[in-house]
Design an enzyme around this catalytic site. Structure first.
Site, PDB file in Angstrom:
ATOM      1  CE  LYS A   1       3.059   0.087   4.675  1.00 56.35           C
ATOM      2  NZ  LYS A   1       2.527  -0.107   3.326  1.00 56.35           N
TER       3      LYS A   1
ATOM      4  CD  GLU B   1      -2.737   1.255   2.476  1.00 57.07           C
ATOM      5  OE1 GLU B   1      -2.736   0.315   3.286  1.00 57.07           O
ATOM      6  OE2 GLU B   1      -3.458   2.266   2.574  1.00 57.07           O
TER       7      GLU B   1
ATOM      8  NE  ARG C   1       4.047  -7.926  10.286  1.00 55.02           N
ATOM      9  CZ  ARG C   1       3.386  -7.221   9.379  1.00 55.02           C
ATOM     10  NH1 ARG C   1       2.347  -7.720   8.770  1.00 55.02           N
ATOM     11  NH2 ARG C   1       3.775  -6.004   9.075  1.00 55.02           N
TER      12      ARG C   1
HETATM   13  P1  ATP Z   1       2.788  -2.167   7.795  1.00 58.04           P
HETATM   14  O1  ATP Z   1       2.296  -2.921   8.980  1.00 58.04           O
HETATM   15  O2  ATP Z   1       4.213  -1.768   7.878  1.00 58.04           O
HETATM   16  O3  ATP Z   1       1.891  -1.053   7.375  1.00 58.04           O
HETATM   17  P2  ATP Z   1       1.576  -3.688   5.745  1.00 58.04           P
HETATM   18  O4  ATP Z   1       1.423  -5.148   5.796  1.00 58.04           O
HETATM   19  O5  ATP Z   1       0.352  -2.883   5.968  1.00 58.04           O
HETATM   20  O6  ATP Z   1       2.783  -3.267   6.662  1.00 58.04           O
HETATM   21  P3  ATP Z   1       1.721  -3.509   2.956  1.00 58.04           P
HETATM   22  O7  ATP Z   1       2.163  -2.356   2.156  1.00 58.04           O
HETATM   23  O8  ATP Z   1       0.298  -3.875   2.940  1.00 58.04           O
HETATM   24  O9  ATP Z   1       2.208  -3.226   4.410  1.00 58.04           O
HETATM   25  O10 ATP Z   1       2.602  -4.789   2.655  1.00 58.04           O
HETATM   26  C1  ATP Z   1       2.878  -5.249   1.361  1.00 58.04           C
HETATM   27  C2  ATP Z   1       3.274  -6.689   1.443  1.00 58.04           C
HETATM   28  O11 ATP Z   1       4.399  -6.845   2.289  1.00 58.04           O
HETATM   29  C3  ATP Z   1       2.167  -7.541   2.014  1.00 58.04           C
HETATM   30  O12 ATP Z   1       2.041  -8.702   1.234  1.00 58.04           O
HETATM   31  C4  ATP Z   1       2.629  -7.867   3.403  1.00 58.04           C
HETATM   32  O13 ATP Z   1       2.175  -9.116   3.807  1.00 58.04           O
HETATM   33  C5  ATP Z   1       4.149  -7.837   3.253  1.00 58.04           C
HETATM   34  N1  ATP Z   1       4.779  -7.459   4.508  1.00 58.04           N
HETATM   35  C6  ATP Z   1       4.569  -6.346   5.229  1.00 58.04           C
HETATM   36  N2  ATP Z   1       5.287  -6.355   6.360  1.00 58.04           N
HETATM   37  C7  ATP Z   1       5.983  -7.517   6.353  1.00 58.04           C
HETATM   38  C8  ATP Z   1       6.915  -8.131   7.265  1.00 58.04           C
HETATM   39  N3  ATP Z   1       7.261  -7.544   8.404  1.00 58.04           N
HETATM   40  N4  ATP Z   1       7.419  -9.328   6.926  1.00 58.04           N
HETATM   41  C9  ATP Z   1       7.080  -9.920   5.774  1.00 58.04           C
HETATM   42  N5  ATP Z   1       6.221  -9.411   4.886  1.00 58.04           N
HETATM   43  C10 ATP Z   1       5.672  -8.223   5.160  1.00 58.04           C
HETATM   44 MG    MG Z   2      -1.239  -4.071   4.589  1.00 59.10          MG
END
Ligand code: ATP
Ligand code: MG
Length: 560
Positions: A270, A34, A260
């Site tokens: 984020k 995102e 994760r």
């Molecule tokens: P945040 O919690 O930092 O906002 P998010 O999951 O909302 O992270 P996205 O932009 O939706 O962030 O993530 C894009 C992709 O990266 C998704 O498929 C998510 O599962 C993966 N991802 C995000 N954080 C991690 C992590 N700590 N380890 C592995 N994969 C991750």
């Molecule tokens: Mg997300």
């Protein structure tokens, strides 16, 4: 470093699917961030996995920006995400997409569900919907609007789309099961009204699809075969499959979850990173202390080290916290091999070599890499005044101190053996200068005496030294899990940045921003990609030569 990729459980599943000919097409994956912030080390794990498995099977990977939340998202983030994925070494080719590319198709799918009786327009308020949802132990209650006719639902949905209603007046919900033990299945929202411009579609839409509805269908539209996501989506998988069943698209993606990446002493959220940036606690998303991809890049972490780290961490379903030392070791391994050696003095102490003629300069030959002769050597000027590291001198030294002490001898690397004859102090008793003499018979590489001394230290010629700002970074947080601390400010390490005025050998001033070196005996350093210039050299410490934290922890153990 090995490039061998372990066959983790996801790779085994994909190997089997490919072997059984389940998918007509090649392996197709996607990385779906995102654009509401910069990418961090956790995303690197997902990027390496998605691009990695597709690459191993000659497949394709989409970089899809999940832009269903206008207001929190921006093009600045989109550009940063693209830069970071490229820098990590991955290429999406012509497969850069946005969830918003599918807004028309998604809306059609929504009408399809309404026509199938699988979706309805609810007119309860957000609060009422929450009250109807039930709890983990209690079934939810059906909305009084749940049994509207298809015609009425279709009419309302079209009027929602046409902008006839205000935010929150109605909502489109999937019609599944209000008593499902899985709360995600209790008639989840599909579309909500939001009168807000979208960064790409402008004012075309005032209803926006929810993540669960948009994500699975975007996967299907792109022909994704394996939709790899983190464990928090496990409970959403029944809903993912339900939407796919209802819409029955040509391609049927399969969701597989993995754990994760959590990195000790770092933040991988984020939202929390955004807080640190917007409050000015760090200098920006690329602050070298952050575990953002742009921060790690600016710090001087090579992309190969991040990929190596992700490979070592592996893919499992087990939640755990990975030690920072593992990442730093990958960084050291890559930099040890790749970087040339230079000399720099971080905390200078002046030495006058009293028997070396004033104004004379000797060029000393210094090897650029101890194990890679092909990297050649360079000349380092030597003169009557040199700087050594303050810590390499001790006035009252223990017996095993093999560096410089009064009356003692040490070798200046690539140069001569010197002896400390006199210690000069200021009025406050602080050592400000050492007066030494050198032995001309001990010139490195052309010794005419076979005298040996136990210690060798690095130095920089005073007449030729370039002053530089060197930033010594340490962990930003002093607790292992800063994400769990209620106020993240309480978790900050007050000593995460120390700035020193260092002395560099002259060859270091002319390097390009972003170039990395080993400063002998000190660690790896990278010319800052933003602020370094020949007029004002600025270097970041990437990592020390050894894991000083492990050493500290061990010392603490021994003294306990
Ligand atoms: P945040 O919690 O930092 O906002 P998010 O999951 O909302 O992270 P996205 O932009 O939706 O962030 O993530 C894009 C992709 O990266 C998704 O498929 C998510 O599962 C993966 N991802 C995000 N954080 C991690 C992590 N700590 N380890 C592995 N994969 C991750
Ligand atoms: Mg997300």
């Amino acid at each position: 470093m090995s490039d061998e990729q372990p066959r983790d459980f996801i790779r085994q599943i994909i190997d089997e699917d490919v072997g059984s000919g389940k998918h007509a097409s090649a392996v197709v994956t996607r990385f779906p961030p995102e654009p509401n912030g910069y990418l961090h080390i956790g995303h690197a794990k997902s990027i390496c996995l998605n691009f990695g498995v597709a690459g191993e099977h000659g497949g394709k990977t989409f970089l899809r920006l999940d832009d269903t939340n206008p207001g929190k998202e921006s093009e600045e983030y989109v550009e940063a995400i693209k830069r970071d994925v490229h820098w990590l070494g991955f290429d999406w080719g012509d497969r850069l997409t946005h969830a918003s590319d599918y807004f028309d198709q998604l809306y059609e799918a929504a009408e399809q569900l309404v026509r199938q009786g699988a979706a309805y327009v609810d007119s309860l308020s957000a609060e009422e919907i929450r009250a109807h949802r039930g709890t983990l132990t209690e079934a939810g209650r059906e909305s009084p609007y749940r049994n509207r006719s298809v015609e009425e639902n279709l009419g309302l949905l079209r009027r929602m789309r046409a902008g006839e209603f205000g935010d929150g007046e109605h909502i489109l919900r999937a019609r599944i099961d209000m008593s499902s033990p899985n709360i995600n299945m209790r008639d989840p929202a599909m579309y909500r009204i939001r009168h807000i411009s979208h960064q790409r579609t402008g004012d075309k839409w005032c209803i926006y699809p929810m993540y669960d509805f948009a994500h699975c269908l975007s996967d299907a539209f792109e022909g994704i075969t394996h939709s790899l996501c983190t464990l928090e989506f496990e409970d959403h998988r029944p809903l993912y499959d339900w939407f796919i069943d209802q819409v029955d698209p040509e391609h049927r993606p399969r969701q597989i979850e993995f754990s994760r990446l959590n990195l000790a002493y770092a933040l991988t959220s984020k939202r929390k990173l955004n807080f640190l940036v917007s409050e000015g606690i760090v200098s920006g998303w690329d602050d070298p202390r952050l575990a953002t991809i742009s921060g790690l890049r600016r710090r001087g972490y090579p992309p190969a080290a991040i990929r190596d780290f992700c490979r070592r961490v592996g893919i499992t379903k087990k939640e755990n916290i990975i030690e920072m030392a593992l990442l730093e070791n990958s960084v050291r391994e890559v930099l040890d091999l790749e970087t040339e050696r230079r000399m720099a003095v971080l905390k200078p102490l002046k030495i006058v070599i009293t028997n070396f003629e004033e104004g004379r300069v000797e060029q000393m030959s210094a090897q650029n890499h101890p194990n890679r002769p092909e990297l050649g050597s360079r000349e380092v000027p030597f003169s009557r005044e040199v700087f050594i590291e303050r810590d390499d001198f001790m006035e009252v030294a223990p017996r095993k101190f093999f560096r410089l002490k009064p009356g003692g001898e040490v070798r200046l690397r690539y140069a001569y053996i010197i002896r400390c004859d006199e210690v000069v102090k200021d009025a406050a008793g602080e050592v400000v200068e050492l007066r030494c003499s050198y032995d001309p018979a001990t010139r490195s590489g052309s010794e005419t005496s076979d005298r040996k001394v136990k210690g060798t230290i690095h130095w920089v010629s005073g007449a030729h030294a370039r002053r530089a700002e060197v930033r010594l970074y340490d962990r930003l947080f002093q607790v292992a899990d800063p994400g769990a601390v209620e106020n993240v400010l309480d978790a900050l390490n007050p000593n995460s940045l120390e700035v020193v005025e260092a002395m560099l050998e002259p060859a270091l001033a002319a390097v390009r921003p972003g170039a990395s070196f080993q400063f002998e005996r000190l660690g790896y350093f990278c010319a800052d990609s933003v602020e370094h210039g020949e007029d004002r050299p600025v270097f970041n410490r990437v990592v020390t030569l050894r894991d000083s934290w492990a050493k500290l922890e061990q010392q603490a153990l021994h003294s306990a």
